[in-house]
Structures are given as structure tokens and as C-alpha cells.
Design a protein around this motif. Structure first.
Motif, PDB file in Angstrom:
ATOM      1  N   UNK A   1      37.644  13.864 -17.263  1.00 41.59           N
ATOM      2  CA  UNK A   1      38.746  14.504 -16.552  1.00 41.59           C
ATOM      3  C   UNK A   1      40.092  13.953 -16.976  1.00 41.59           C
ATOM      4  N   UNK A   2      40.091  12.820 -17.722  1.00 43.08           N
ATOM      5  CA  UNK A   2      41.341  12.222 -18.167  1.00 43.08           C
ATOM      6  C   UNK A   2      41.060  11.226 -19.289  1.00 43.08           C
ATOM      7  N   UNK A   3      41.960  11.154 -20.285  1.00 41.63           N
ATOM      8  CA  UNK A   3      41.857  10.158 -21.344  1.00 41.63           C
ATOM      9  C   UNK A   3      41.194  10.698 -22.595  1.00 41.63           C
ATOM     10  N   UNK A   4      41.392   9.970 -23.697  1.00 47.41           N
ATOM     11  CA  UNK A   4      40.863  10.400 -24.984  1.00 47.41           C
ATOM     12  C   UNK A   4      39.813   9.448 -25.550  1.00 47.41           C
ATOM     13  N   UNK A   5      39.403   8.476 -24.754  1.00 49.45           N
ATOM     14  CA  UNK A   5      38.342   7.584 -25.196  1.00 49.45           C
ATOM     15  C   UNK A   5      36.994   8.155 -24.759  1.00 49.45           C
ATOM     16  N   UNK A   6      36.073   8.239 -25.700  1.00 48.84           N
ATOM     17  CA  UNK A   6      34.755   8.822 -25.389  1.00 48.84           C
ATOM     18  C   UNK A   6      34.030   7.974 -24.345  1.00 48.84           C
TER      19      UNK A   6
ATOM     20  N   UNK B   1      42.454   5.207 -16.700  1.00 45.31           N
ATOM     21  CA  UNK B   1      43.001   5.829 -17.905  1.00 45.31           C
ATOM     22  C   UNK B   1      42.038   6.852 -18.472  1.00 45.31           C
ATOM     23  N   UNK B   2      40.769   6.492 -18.439  1.00 42.44           N
ATOM     24  CA  UNK B   2      39.710   7.406 -18.864  1.00 42.44           C
ATOM     25  C   UNK B   2      38.753   7.593 -17.683  1.00 42.44           C
ATOM     26  N   UNK B   3      38.767   8.783 -17.139  1.00 43.56           N
ATOM     27  CA  UNK B   3      37.957   9.059 -15.954  1.00 43.56           C
ATOM     28  C   UNK B   3      36.949  10.169 -16.256  1.00 43.56           C
ATOM     29  N   UNK B   4      35.853  10.134 -15.507  1.00 42.78           N
ATOM     30  CA  UNK B   4      34.797  11.120 -15.752  1.00 42.78           C
ATOM     31  C   UNK B   4      33.900  11.228 -14.525  1.00 42.78           C
ATOM     32  N   UNK B   5      33.001  12.187 -14.564  1.00 39.10           N
ATOM     33  CA  UNK B   5      31.979  12.342 -13.527  1.00 39.10           C
ATOM     34  C   UNK B   5      30.611  12.442 -14.186  1.00 39.10           C
ATOM     35  N   UNK B   6      29.584  12.055 -13.406  1.00 42.48           N
ATOM     36  CA  UNK B   6      28.203  12.137 -13.875  1.00 42.48           C
ATOM     37  C   UNK B   6      27.350  12.687 -12.744  1.00 42.48           C
ATOM     38  N   UNK B   7      26.547  13.704 -13.050  1.00 41.84           N
ATOM     39  CA  UNK B   7      25.605  14.257 -12.082  1.00 41.84           C
ATOM     40  C   UNK B   7      24.215  14.271 -12.716  1.00 41.84           C
TER      41      UNK B   7
ATOM     42  N   UNK C   1      24.572  21.762 -23.813  1.00 45.05           N
ATOM     43  CA  UNK C   1      25.819  22.503 -23.631  1.00 45.05           C
ATOM     44  C   UNK C   1      26.948  21.493 -23.777  1.00 45.05           C
ATOM     45  N   UNK C   2      27.687  21.555 -24.892  1.00 40.28           N
ATOM     46  CA  UNK C   2      28.740  20.581 -25.180  1.00 40.28           C
ATOM     47  C   UNK C   2      30.082  21.280 -25.348  1.00 40.28           C
ATOM     48  N   UNK C   3      31.177  20.554 -25.011  1.00 42.17           N
ATOM     49  CA  UNK C   3      32.521  21.105 -25.163  1.00 42.17           C
ATOM     50  C   UNK C   3      33.487  19.970 -25.459  1.00 42.17           C
ATOM     51  N   UNK C   4      34.308  20.132 -26.519  1.00 40.95           N
ATOM     52  CA  UNK C   4      35.290  19.122 -26.864  1.00 40.95           C
ATOM     53  C   UNK C   4      34.925  18.413 -28.156  1.00 40.95           C
ATOM     54  N   UNK C   5      35.905  17.788 -28.750  1.00 40.37           N
ATOM     55  CA  UNK C   5      35.714  17.100 -30.019  1.00 40.37           C
ATOM     56  C   UNK C   5      34.782  15.909 -29.848  1.00 40.37           C
ATOM     57  N   UNK C   6      33.703  15.905 -30.585  1.00 39.96           N
ATOM     58  CA  UNK C   6      32.752  14.802 -30.552  1.00 39.96           C
ATOM     59  C   UNK C   6      31.779  14.830 -29.397  1.00 39.96           C
ATOM     60  N   UNK C   7      31.879  15.788 -28.484  1.00 37.44           N
ATOM     61  CA  UNK C   7      30.921  15.872 -27.382  1.00 37.44           C
ATOM     62  C   UNK C   7      29.548  16.224 -27.930  1.00 37.44           C
TER      63      UNK C   7
ATOM     64  N   UNK D   1      32.922  12.781 -26.081  1.00 36.31           N
ATOM     65  CA  UNK D   1      33.849  12.947 -27.194  1.00 36.31           C
ATOM     66  C   UNK D   1      35.243  12.486 -26.790  1.00 36.31           C
ATOM     67  N   UNK D   2      36.223  12.801 -27.617  1.00 35.39           N
ATOM     68  CA  UNK D   2      37.587  12.300 -27.425  1.00 35.39           C
ATOM     69  C   UNK D   2      38.526  13.281 -26.748  1.00 35.39           C
ATOM     70  N   UNK D   3      38.066  14.477 -26.484  1.00 40.52           N
ATOM     71  CA  UNK D   3      38.895  15.438 -25.761  1.00 40.52           C
ATOM     72  C   UNK D   3      39.007  15.020 -24.302  1.00 40.52           C
ATOM     73  N   UNK D   4      40.196  15.186 -23.724  1.00 36.93           N
ATOM     74  CA  UNK D   4      40.434  14.735 -22.347  1.00 36.93           C
ATOM     75  C   UNK D   4      39.498  15.392 -21.341  1.00 36.93           C
TER      76      UNK D   4
END
Length: 388
Positions: free
Chosen positions: A365-370, A260-266, A193-199, A222-225
């Protein structure tokens, strides 16, 4: 010899016998005045004797004492006290101790001994037997990295069998994936299940050190925020309180959140493929801005327990994540690199309405860097409480 000289030589003892002797002596002397200087009766010689008219004239010795009422009372009190002590000690006595033969204890004279234990005798454990017992494996079902299971330690010797030989489909569920596949679904046919450019998700990647690690799965945001990627084997496939569960996987994280580029992992068992937290789940979690540690978590009907593990999320290094759910789902113990990092016993989803499944979720959750995460092997095993 004069009576006064006889008196001087007399050893008049205390007590009743002394009184009788003194009375007799007084009677012998007589009631009249005695001349201290005479040698004969009524004489006035120069013998140096003393005149004694009563017991008051007889001095008390240092060893033999007068018999008095006070001394008699004191000795009587001592005897009474002694008798009281004897009575109390007698009342406190109990029956003699005996040795039960099943205990292995024996008594020879004053020496108490405990026999060594055997198949028919309760007793002490010998040092040799203790060493053998202490060297046995604690968990016969833990798989090794060579893909085998420890099946027996009979006689202190270890026996190993392959997964296929040890697995019994009537009483076990065993899912294993080493991500060796021609497509992105892996050997088990994971749903992406992917969402966003390059995900995306991909197998057999060479973007990370895979020396000695055939088959690696990658997820990228991917590069989508708000890009995200997820893999799951069904989100309503597993009931926790149907038997003991073990979950294992290896994780490689190239870089953490940097503001600048933030994310979560579960990683674990859950029911959501988006950034939304699990309604029901048992999982490891890394969330930007909360902690640099792995968090261990459970969720039941949107009520959650989350605890910092005390173990940092490593970068550019493989970490083994594992948890074990008790047979009745009363608790879950979490491990990082085979070291226990905590046990959770609250908000564990239980029952047929609280289902979940194996899942990986990576969400920006933030940023455009994969942002990427890599996984090396997946294992899910459940020993069913009742054979089917």
C-alpha cells in the motif's frame, strides 16, 4: 408424742397427695389452739414445737413444692407445645429412601457403597481406567508433521496410517501441497495473480531457512508501491456448511511494515485476489497500521467480524496458522502454533451463494521496497456431512 412433733417430721409433698396429707394432719391436730411447749395433747411442755393452724403455716421445701394453679397451667402449656411439635414432626415425615439397583449403589448396615463401572454395570470410574481414558487423543483426525493420521487408540494403544490409507473420497475432500514442483504452480496447480514490477510467486526458494522444510512457496510484492501477488485454488470452490473443515499452513515473514513500506497479508479461505477485503471469507490477517497481532476474521456478503488474536506476528520465524470450521459452520476456532487464539461465531459465510476457496494475498500500500512472505505446506480437509 405430741401432734406438733409428728407434724415436724412430716414430709408434705406438693400436689393433690400433699393436700390430702395436710388435711388429715389438720384433722388429727384439731381446730383449737395447740400449745407449742407441751409434750402431750393440750400440754405446755418445753418441746420447742410450733403451732400450725393452716397450710399457710407450712413452709415450702427446696425440692418438693406446693401444687398451685399457676404451676399446673405452666406444665399444661409445656405439654401442649410438646404435642404441637410432635404433630408437626409427624406431618413432615416421608417414605424411607430406597436405592435403585441400576445406579450401582448398595447399602450394608450404615455403609453406602458405589460399585465400579463395567460393560454391564453403571458405577464409579476406577483410577486405573481414568488414567487410560484421560490419556486418549482428543482428535483422531489431526495430522502430524510426519504426514500420518491417528486412526485408533483401542486399548490405550495408538495406531497410525498414512493419508492415502485414511482418505475416503466419497466422504472427504483432501488438498495438500508441499510446494515441491518444477514451476510456480505447486503440486495442486495454483493460479497466480500478480500486479506490479517484480511481483511474483515462486517455489523451491532458497531465500529463507528451509532446513527440514522441503518445498517452500514465496510471494513478493515487487517494487511498485501498490504491487501485489496472490495464489488461489479457485475463489468459488468451497461451501462451508457442507461439513467440518480444517485449514493449515506455515508462514515466515522477514519484515513487518515500517511506516515507509506498508502492506497487508491475508491467509485462509476467501474470494478476492487484490487488496480489496474478502466479500466472503474465513482467514488470518495482518494489516499495516491496525495491530502488530494476527487478526482472526470472517466475512459474509461484505459484513465482517475481526478480532485481534493476542498473538504477535513473528518476524524471521515460522508460525503455524490453523483454523477449524464446525460442520454446520456455526463457529470457527483459530490457532497459532497449536494454541487457540479465539473463536468466531458471527458473519460466517453459509450457503451456495457464499462460496470461497483457499487463497494467499500479499499486497503493498506504500513504498517501493519489495516485501516477501514464505509458506511451507498447505492443508485443506473437509469431512462431508453426506457421503457422495
Amino acid at each position: 408424742m405430741g401432734n406438733s412433733k409428728i407434724l415436724h417430721r412430716a414430709n408434705i409433698k406438693g400436689g393433690v397427695s400433699g393436700i390430702f396429707c395436710l388435711v388429715a394432719l389438720t384433722a388429727c391436730i384439731g381446730g383449737g389452739q395447740r400449745d407449742s411447749g407441751g409434750d402431750g395433747p393440750g400440754g405446755s411442755g418445753s418441746g420447742g414445737g410450733s403451732s400450725i393452724s393452716s397450710t399457710d403455716d407450712v413452709p415450702e421445701g427446696s425440692t418438693n413444692f406446693y401444687f398451685t394453679d399457676g404451676r399446673a397451667d405452666t406444665r399444661a402449656e409445656a405439654r401442649i407445645a410438646a404435642n404441637v411439635d410432635i404433630i408437626a414432626n409427624t406431618a413432615a415425615r416421608h417414605d424411607a429412601l430406597t436405592l435403585g439397583t441400576p445406579s450401582g449403589l448398595s447399602l450394608s448396615g450404615q455403609e453406602l457403597s458405589l460399585q465400579l463401572a463395567s460393560s454391564v454395570q453403571t458405577g464409579a470410574l476406577s483410577s486405573t481406567d481414568f488414567t487410560t481414558f484421560n490419556g486418549k487423543e482428543s482428535d483422531l483426525g489431526t495430522p502430524l508433521t510426519n504426514g500420518q493420521l491417528l486412526s485408533s487408540t483401542t486399548g490405550g494403544l495408538r495406531s497410525w496410517v498414512s493419508f492415502s490409507d485414511a482418505f475416503d473420497p466419497s466422504s472427504q475432500v483432501l488438498l495438500y501441497d508441499d510446494w515441491i514442483s518444477g514451476g510456480a504452480a505447486g503440486e495442486l496447480g495454483w493460479t497466480a495473480v500478480n500486479s506490479g514490477t517484480g511481483a511474483a510467486s515462486a517455489t523451491n526458494t532458497t531465500s529463507v531457512n528451509n532446513l527440514g522444510r522441503p518445498g517452500i512457496m514465496s510471494l513478493t510484492t515487487g517494487t511498485t508501491a501498490t504491487g501485489r501477488a496472490a495464489l488461489h485454488l479457485g475463489t468459488v470452490t468451497t461451501q462451508l456448511d457442507g461439513g467440518a473443515i480444517e485449514y493449515r499452513t506455515n508462514v515466515f515473514i522477514p519484515s513487518l511494515s515500517d511506516g515507509t513500506n506498508t502492506y497487508l497479508l491475508r491467509v485462509g479461505l476467501g474470494d478476492q485476489t487484490t487488496a480489496t477485503d474478502f466479500t466472503d471469507g474465513v482467514y488470518f490477517e495482518y494489516v499495516s497500521g491496525t495491530s502488530l497481532e494476527w487478526r482472526i476474521a470472517t466475512a459474509s456478503n461484505n459484513t465482517r467480524t475481526k478480532v485481534n488474536s493476542g498473538t504477535l506476528v513473528a518476524t524471521n520465524a515460522w508460525q503455524n496458522l490453523r483454523f477449524v470450521v464446525e460442520e454446520d459452520a456455526s463457529s470457527v476456532e483459530f490457532f497459532v502454533n497449536s494454541i487457540s487464539v479465539g473463536t468466531v461465531s458471527t458473519n460466517i459465510p453459509i450457503g451456495t451463494t457464499r462460496l470461497l476457496g483457499p487463497i494467499y494475498v500479499l499486497a503493498k500500500s506504500l513504498g517501493t521496497t519489495a516485501r516477501l512472505v514464505y509458506f511451507d505446506y498447505f492443508l485443506f480437509r473437509q469431512n462431508l456431512s453426506a457421503a457422495r
